[in-house]
Scaffold this active site. Structure first.
Site, PDB file in Angstrom:
ATOM      1  N   TYR A   1       0.814  -1.213   0.000  1.00  0.00           N
ATOM      2  CA  TYR A   1       0.000   0.000   0.000  1.00  0.00           C
ATOM      3  C   TYR A   1       0.853   1.272   0.000  1.00  0.00           C
ATOM      4  O   TYR A   1       0.308   2.373  -0.037  1.00  0.00           O
ATOM      5  CB  TYR A   1      -0.918   0.024   1.228  1.00  0.00           C
ATOM      6  CG  TYR A   1      -2.151  -0.840   1.111  1.00  0.00           C
ATOM      7  CD1 TYR A   1      -2.051  -2.216   0.979  1.00  0.00           C
ATOM      8  CD2 TYR A   1      -3.426  -0.277   1.146  1.00  0.00           C
ATOM      9  CE1 TYR A   1      -3.189  -3.019   0.894  1.00  0.00           C
ATOM     10  CE2 TYR A   1      -4.566  -1.066   1.057  1.00  0.00           C
ATOM     11  CZ  TYR A   1      -4.443  -2.432   0.927  1.00  0.00           C
ATOM     12  OH  TYR A   1      -5.561  -3.211   0.839  1.00  0.00           O
TER      13      TYR A   1
ATOM     14  N   LYS B   1       4.401 -14.358   3.787  1.00  0.00           N
ATOM     15  CA  LYS B   1       4.695 -15.236   2.642  1.00  0.00           C
ATOM     16  C   LYS B   1       6.206 -15.228   2.413  1.00  0.00           C
ATOM     17  O   LYS B   1       6.680 -15.017   1.295  1.00  0.00           O
ATOM     18  CB  LYS B   1       3.927 -14.765   1.402  1.00  0.00           C
ATOM     19  CG  LYS B   1       2.470 -15.188   1.370  1.00  0.00           C
ATOM     20  CD  LYS B   1       2.271 -16.698   1.260  1.00  0.00           C
ATOM     21  CE  LYS B   1       2.709 -17.231  -0.093  1.00  0.00           C
ATOM     22  NZ  LYS B   1       2.603 -18.719  -0.140  1.00  0.00           N
TER      23      LYS B   1
ATOM     24  N   ASP C   1      -1.267 -18.126   3.400  1.00  0.00           N
ATOM     25  CA  ASP C   1      -2.239 -19.016   2.749  1.00  0.00           C
ATOM     26  C   ASP C   1      -2.669 -20.134   3.701  1.00  0.00           C
ATOM     27  O   ASP C   1      -3.842 -20.506   3.762  1.00  0.00           O
ATOM     28  CB  ASP C   1      -1.692 -19.570   1.419  1.00  0.00           C
ATOM     29  CG  ASP C   1      -0.303 -20.176   1.525  1.00  0.00           C
ATOM     30  OD1 ASP C   1       0.372 -19.990   2.564  1.00  0.00           O
ATOM     31  OD2 ASP C   1       0.125 -20.852   0.564  1.00  0.00           O
TER      32      ASP C   1
ATOM     33  N   ASP D   1      -5.651  -7.133   4.940  1.00  0.00           N
ATOM     34  CA  ASP D   1      -6.871  -6.714   4.241  1.00  0.00           C
ATOM     35  C   ASP D   1      -7.699  -7.945   3.865  1.00  0.00           C
ATOM     36  O   ASP D   1      -8.895  -8.025   4.137  1.00  0.00           O
ATOM     37  CB  ASP D   1      -6.491  -5.914   2.994  1.00  0.00           C
ATOM     38  CG  ASP D   1      -7.706  -5.468   2.216  1.00  0.00           C
ATOM     39  OD1 ASP D   1      -8.654  -4.977   2.841  1.00  0.00           O
ATOM     40  OD2 ASP D   1      -7.703  -5.622   0.981  1.00  0.00           O
TER      41      ASP D   1
ATOM     42  N   ASP E   1     -11.351  -9.669   5.855  1.00  0.00           N
ATOM     43  CA  ASP E   1     -12.640  -9.968   5.223  1.00  0.00           C
ATOM     44  C   ASP E   1     -13.018 -11.426   5.463  1.00  0.00           C
ATOM     45  O   ASP E   1     -14.183 -11.760   5.719  1.00  0.00           O
ATOM     46  CB  ASP E   1     -12.597  -9.695   3.708  1.00  0.00           C
ATOM     47  CG  ASP E   1     -12.955  -8.246   3.373  1.00  0.00           C
ATOM     48  OD1 ASP E   1     -12.723  -7.366   4.229  1.00  0.00           O
ATOM     49  OD2 ASP E   1     -13.471  -7.994   2.266  1.00  0.00           O
TER      50      ASP E   1
HETATM   51  C1  IPM Z   1     -10.280  -1.869   4.005  1.00  0.00           C
HETATM   52  C2  IPM Z   1     -10.572  -1.525   2.574  1.00  0.00           C
HETATM   53  C3  IPM Z   1      -9.499  -0.564   2.056  1.00  0.00           C
HETATM   54  C4  IPM Z   1      -8.152  -1.265   2.155  1.00  0.00           C
HETATM   55  C5  IPM Z   1      -9.757  -0.046   0.627  1.00  0.00           C
HETATM   56  C6  IPM Z   1     -11.061   0.695   0.533  1.00  0.00           C
HETATM   57  C7  IPM Z   1      -8.627   0.814   0.115  1.00  0.00           C
HETATM   58  O1  IPM Z   1     -10.651  -2.682   1.813  1.00  0.00           O
HETATM   59  O2  IPM Z   1     -10.222  -0.956   4.843  1.00  0.00           O
HETATM   60  O3  IPM Z   1     -10.144  -3.064   4.306  1.00  0.00           O
HETATM   61  O4  IPM Z   1      -7.781  -2.020   1.258  1.00  0.00           O
HETATM   62  O5  IPM Z   1      -7.473  -1.044   3.154  1.00  0.00           O
HETATM   63 MG    MG Z   2     -10.594  -4.465   2.957  1.00  0.00          MG
END
Ligand code: IPM
Ligand code: MG
Length: 354
Positions: free
Chosen positions: A140, A191, A224, A248, A252
């Site tokens: 990032y 990784k 992974d 990230d 999720d």
């Molecule tokens: C998160 C989101 C952000 C990230 C995006 C919107 C840039 O997915 O906060 O998890 O990748 O950090």
């Molecule tokens: Mg995210």
């Protein structure tokens, strides 16, 4: 009882951001009244509308005010189909993460109701861990470029940046969290088998930092493998620490293990200095303005904000109130309920003050 008024900057942002921010602030105001806290909210008009109207994303004066005049920032969501390159979202969300040096992205994964997990046989006791995502480096960092753009010979390069200082401080934050909360296990995921330079540094620093915390069980997994293990045996994890992109993705995955993005809070922190609190979810443009978005992630994010401001009892009371509305089925449609966004927030407030 607080000694002075604490100031919270609210950035509703785009899409469902406005609705969930209204819901979240209503709950925070109710918690403040119930726990005798002095909180003051200032709303900031930042987001796609302002960008399209005025061509500005995060003006310097606004950034400086967010940095200097507030105890915390409470952000809804950013992202709008009218801004396809998401320039404003990058400037505001990633901009605040980088410019305030919010190196910890703390994402708790907690099963608040047994029926919300898709994992067979797993209970709330099995699903309770936190992810410490490095938030200022990695892929990032924005280092790279494109060469021979638009031709068949084009080359696009993104550099993964890991620094000794950056890796050490997130590792320490994870171990310190474990010590402070009486948790016994920290797992670091990288990784390093495929990314030997940047992640080799992670591996080395993890071994070194772990040695400073002899009471904590330190485990290394490739990212992974961790993705697989989180589905197979989530009960094996207390604290997970990982790099920006891995965190990230894994956050999720974690969110879906406990009911989805509608219930996933997150805190972007520079410990002792700045805190920006935002739900993990995005702006969900198709749901915007319809009073259907689930406000619970934003409300749980508000609980994190209160705890960070020192009001742990009030934060815990919000968490408990959310758990009770889940038991009562007082939720939005994504969780099987029939309430709208604001009615769901009102149900949380009833549990909070009742
Ligand atoms: C998160 C989101 C952000 C990230 C995006 C919107 C840039 O997915 O906060 O998890 O990748 O950090
Ligand atoms: Mg995210």
């Amino acid at each position: 009882m607080s000694t002075r008024t604490q100031r919270i900057a609210v950035i509703p942002g785009d899409g469902i951001g406005l609705e969930v921010a209204r819901a979240g602030v209503a709950v925070l105001e109710a918690a403040a009244a119930a726990h005798d806290l002095a909180l003051d909210f200032a709303w900031f008009d930042l987001g796609a509308d302002k960008y399209l109207r005025e061509g500005v994303t995060l003006p310097d004066a606004v950034f400086e005010s967010l940095r200097d005049d507030f105890d915390a920032i409470y952000l809804g969501a950013l992202g709008d189909p009218r801004v396809p390159d998401l320039q404003h979202a990058k400037d505001i969300l990633l901009g605040l993460r980088f410019r305030l040096d919010l190196y910890v992205n703390l994402r708790p994964v907690t099963l608040l109701h047994p029926e919300l997990t898709p994992l067979k046989g797993k209970t709330p006791a099995d699903l309770n861990f936190v992810i410490f995502r490095e938030n200022t480096e990695g892929l990032y960092a924005g280092v790279g470029g494109r060469f021979k753009r638009g031709t068949p010979d084009e080359i696009a390069i993104t550099e993964m940046v890991s620094t000794f200082k950056g890796v050490d401080r997130i590792l320490r934050a994870a171990f310190d969290h474990a010590v402070r909360h009486g948790l016994s296990r920290v797992c670091m995921a990288d990784k390093s088998n495929a990314i030997p330079h940047a992640h080799g540094l992670w591996r080395e620093r993890f071994t070194a930092v772990a040695a400073e915390y002899p009471t904590i069980e330190a485990r290394h997994l490739y990212a992974d493998v961790l993705a697989m293990e989180l589905v197979r045996a989530p009960e094996d994890f207390d604290v997970i620490v990982t790099s920006n992109l891995m965190g990230d993705v894994l956050s999720d995955l974690g969110a879906q293990l406990v009911g989805g993005l509608g219930l996933a809070p997150s805190a972007n922190l520079h410990p002792g200095r700045h805190g920006l609190f935002e739900p993990v979810h995005g702006s969900a443009p198709p749901l915007a303005g319809k009073d259907v978005a689930n406000p619970l992630a934003m409300i749980l994010t508000g609980a994190q904000l209160l705890s960070w401001l020192g009001h742990t009892a009030a934060g815990a009371a919000i968490d408990a109130a959310v758990s009770r509305v889940l038991v009562r089925g007082e939720t939005t449609a994504d969780l099987g309920g029939s309430l709208g966004t604001q009615a769901c927030a009102e149900a949380v407030i009833r549990q909070l003050v009742g």
